[in-house]
Motif scaffolding. Sequence first.
Motif, short mmCIF file in Angstrom:
data_model
loop_
_atom_site.label_atom_id
_atom_site.label_comp_id
_atom_site.label_asym_id
_atom_site.label_seq_id
_atom_site.Cartn_x
_atom_site.Cartn_y
_atom_site.Cartn_z
N GLU A 278 3.06 -33.56 -30.75
CA GLU A 278 2.55 -31.94 -31.04
C GLU A 278 3.18 -31.81 -32.44
OE1 GLU A 278 4.42 -29.34 -28.58
OE2 GLU A 278 4.03 -27.79 -29.61
N ALA A 279 4.35 -32.34 -32.96
CA ALA A 279 4.49 -32.20 -34.55
C ALA A 279 3.74 -32.80 -35.48
CB ALA A 279 6.02 -32.54 -34.54
N ALA A 280 3.36 -33.86 -35.19
CA ALA A 280 2.27 -34.76 -35.88
C ALA A 280 0.93 -34.17 -36.42
CB ALA A 280 2.12 -36.12 -35.45
N LEU A 281 0.42 -33.56 -35.18
CA LEU A 281 -0.89 -32.85 -35.28
C LEU A 281 -0.79 -31.54 -35.96
CD1 LEU A 281 -3.88 -33.56 -34.00
CD2 LEU A 281 -3.41 -31.27 -32.84
N SER A 282 0.22 -30.84 -35.75
CA SER A 282 0.61 -29.74 -36.36
C SER A 282 0.64 -30.13 -38.00
CB SER A 282 1.77 -29.00 -36.05
OG SER A 282 1.91 -28.60 -34.83
N MET A 283 1.38 -31.06 -38.31
CA MET A 283 1.70 -31.53 -39.76
C MET A 283 0.09 -31.76 -40.24
SD MET A 283 3.37 -34.93 -41.18
CE MET A 283 2.20 -35.87 -40.60
N LEU A 284 -0.42 -32.59 -39.58
CA LEU A 284 -1.92 -33.02 -40.10
C LEU A 284 -2.74 -31.65 -40.37
CD1 LEU A 284 -3.00 -36.01 -38.01
CD2 LEU A 284 -2.35 -35.98 -40.19
N ALA A 285 -2.74 -30.89 -39.50
CA ALA A 285 -3.41 -29.36 -39.59
C ALA A 285 -2.87 -28.74 -40.87
CB ALA A 285 -3.20 -28.73 -38.36
N GLU A 286 -1.58 -28.74 -40.93
CA GLU A 286 -0.87 -27.83 -42.30
C GLU A 286 -1.29 -28.64 -43.52
OE1 GLU A 286 3.41 -27.63 -41.94
OE2 GLU A 286 3.53 -27.44 -44.34
N PRO A 294 -0.69 -35.98 -51.47
CA PRO A 294 0.47 -36.17 -52.43
C PRO A 294 1.42 -35.15 -52.37
CG PRO A 294 -1.87 -36.54 -53.29
CD PRO A 294 -2.02 -35.90 -51.97
N GLU A 295 1.32 -34.13 -52.28
CA GLU A 295 2.35 -32.97 -52.09
C GLU A 295 3.15 -33.06 -50.89
OE1 GLU A 295 0.36 -29.16 -51.27
OE2 GLU A 295 2.15 -28.31 -50.66
N TYR A 296 2.55 -33.54 -49.86
CA TYR A 296 3.39 -33.81 -48.61
C TYR A 296 4.21 -35.15 -48.96
CZ TYR A 296 1.93 -29.25 -46.44
OH TYR A 296 1.69 -28.01 -46.13
N ILE A 297 3.59 -35.95 -49.32
CA ILE A 297 4.41 -37.29 -49.42
C ILE A 297 5.57 -37.25 -50.32
CG2 ILE A 297 4.01 -39.53 -50.63
CD1 ILE A 297 2.59 -39.86 -48.16
N ASP A 305 14.65 -31.84 -49.24
CA ASP A 305 13.62 -31.20 -48.45
C ASP A 305 13.63 -31.82 -47.06
OD1 ASP A 305 10.22 -30.07 -48.66
OD2 ASP A 305 11.60 -30.38 -47.00
N PRO A 306 13.95 -30.89 -45.82
CA PRO A 306 14.09 -31.57 -44.26
C PRO A 306 12.72 -32.09 -44.05
CG PRO A 306 14.06 -29.37 -44.52
CD PRO A 306 14.15 -29.51 -45.85
N PHE A 307 11.69 -31.79 -44.48
CA PHE A 307 10.28 -32.36 -44.34
C PHE A 307 10.49 -33.79 -43.91
CE2 PHE A 307 5.94 -32.20 -43.28
CZ PHE A 307 5.36 -33.55 -43.79
N ARG A 308 9.79 -34.02 -42.75
CA ARG A 308 9.53 -35.48 -42.73
C ARG A 308 8.03 -35.80 -42.14
NH1 ARG A 308 14.52 -38.75 -39.72
NH2 ARG A 308 15.99 -38.79 -41.60
N LEU A 309 7.53 -36.96 -42.44
CA LEU A 309 6.08 -37.35 -41.91
C LEU A 309 6.24 -37.34 -40.35
CD1 LEU A 309 4.51 -39.69 -44.51
CD2 LEU A 309 4.16 -37.26 -44.29
N MET A 310 5.66 -36.71 -39.58
CA MET A 310 5.86 -36.74 -38.11
C MET A 310 5.00 -37.84 -37.75
SD MET A 310 8.33 -35.09 -37.84
CE MET A 310 8.55 -34.63 -36.26
#
Length: 437
Positions: A278-286, A294-297, A305-310
């Motif tokens: 669920e988090a991976a699809l939300s991440m792709l949509a974001e 590149p911004e998310y990488i 940054d607590p963000f991780r590639l879901m």
Amino acid sequence: MSPSKSRAKPSGTDQLADSGAMIDLQVMSGTMGPDVIDVRKLYAETGKFTYDPGFTSTASCESSITFIDGEEGTLLHRGYTIEELTEHGSFMETCHLLLFGELPSKSEMLEFEHDITMHTMLHEQLYNFFKGFRRDAHPMAIMCGVVGALSAFYHDSTDITDEHQRKIACYRMIAKMPTIAAMAFKYHIGQPFIYPRNDLRYADNFLRMCFAVPAENWVNRPALSHAMDKIFILHADHEQNASTSTVRLAGSSGANPFACIAAGIACLWGPAHGGANEAALSMLAEIGSVDRIPEYIAKAKDKDDPFRLMGFGHRVYKNYDPRARVMQASCHEVLEEVGVKNDPLLQVAIELERIALEDDYFAEKKLFPNIDFYSGITLKAMGFPTSMFTVLFAVARTVGWIAQWREMIEDPHQKIGRPRQLYTGEPPRAYVPIDKR
Ligand code: SDX
């Protein structure tokens, strides 16, 4: 179902120096994978514990169900590769394999499928149970509640000392999870429940209970049923992952199997585990478009940054998750079947994977796509909302949970799981009355 027999073989000893004294610890070998050092007598002989938060180097049990080679990126169920099981088999066949250790003969397959089918209906009183939830309740919250309540309805399969009751509990869990999941979905979207049908196979039955409406005849789509069945196989079992370990630990106290599966569902819900689809699809949509990758990488690489590639990374796989490859191929098949061309989320996913796999950060940390990276795109194309993705994972993983639970119950070495700790709290101190603080 005969009790599992230990196949571990002593293969030597290791010595542990402890303040001058040496103790011998037995090394044990399985049929494949790393040897283990048997530390069961360590505390008695040294007064010391091992320390392994997250259990990165700890074997919690002996099992013959699933083998993962994280370095090679291979996954075997009772010795058969996940590639062959998804290519040639069915989810019901995989369920038989996980439960009984062997692929079924034709007659065994027919009998097993019949027996499972005969348990797909729910006690009618449970239908009222759903009505206690808000319509906007997350379907995983409903799954936790309803599955935990099953032990209030199926008393005749809660005696874990009775082999027949253990078998019926296994069958009931495998058979009823799709019915409960479909009901959670229907309740969430405000549509009437659809009862299971005995003339439909497992995946067909599930998709009909999810997407049929009383207002029109249900038209089965074999390509989508085939994809659903393959997705169930891919998620069926995965060694001693967090939710399976939760089921084993709950079961080690003698808790009934329905309560143990409810505990596994609760653990699976976490975004670091089964909630990642669920988090991976939300991440792709974001991320939304290829030019924002590149911004998310950069965010994923930023220690602050607590963000991780879901959908990326794995505790065991330090290579490509073999399930992700099969999932990606199935994703393309489903998108073609439903007529989605150039799905923007798929474009972002493919480009994100390409860029990440070429990036030194991900290469050094051996971060590859895992099963959750492509599953969300596939499930969305099949018509499921993101809130149902982890529910589908739970439906599939139930056979793994219940097979591992039964193996644990029948393991002659099994004891109640009770880890110790490294205490870093206050030493003893005198109580101070409140008027003197
Ligand atoms: C499942 O165990 C199973 O088998 C689970 C499962 C199953 O079938 O049951 O396979 C299903 O849960 C798959 C995983 C789904 N989770 C996600 O996709 C969430 C994103 N992944 C991460 O949260 C993470 O990779 C885990 C939780 C999956 C694994 O974490 P670990 O093994 O504890 O590794 P770690 O957190 O120690 O990370 C090692 C390093 C760290 O950097 P350093 O501190 O060493 O500098 O890699 C980095 C992490 O920051 N890292 C990531 C990352 N995953 C790890 N960096 C960016 N993006 C990521 N996804």
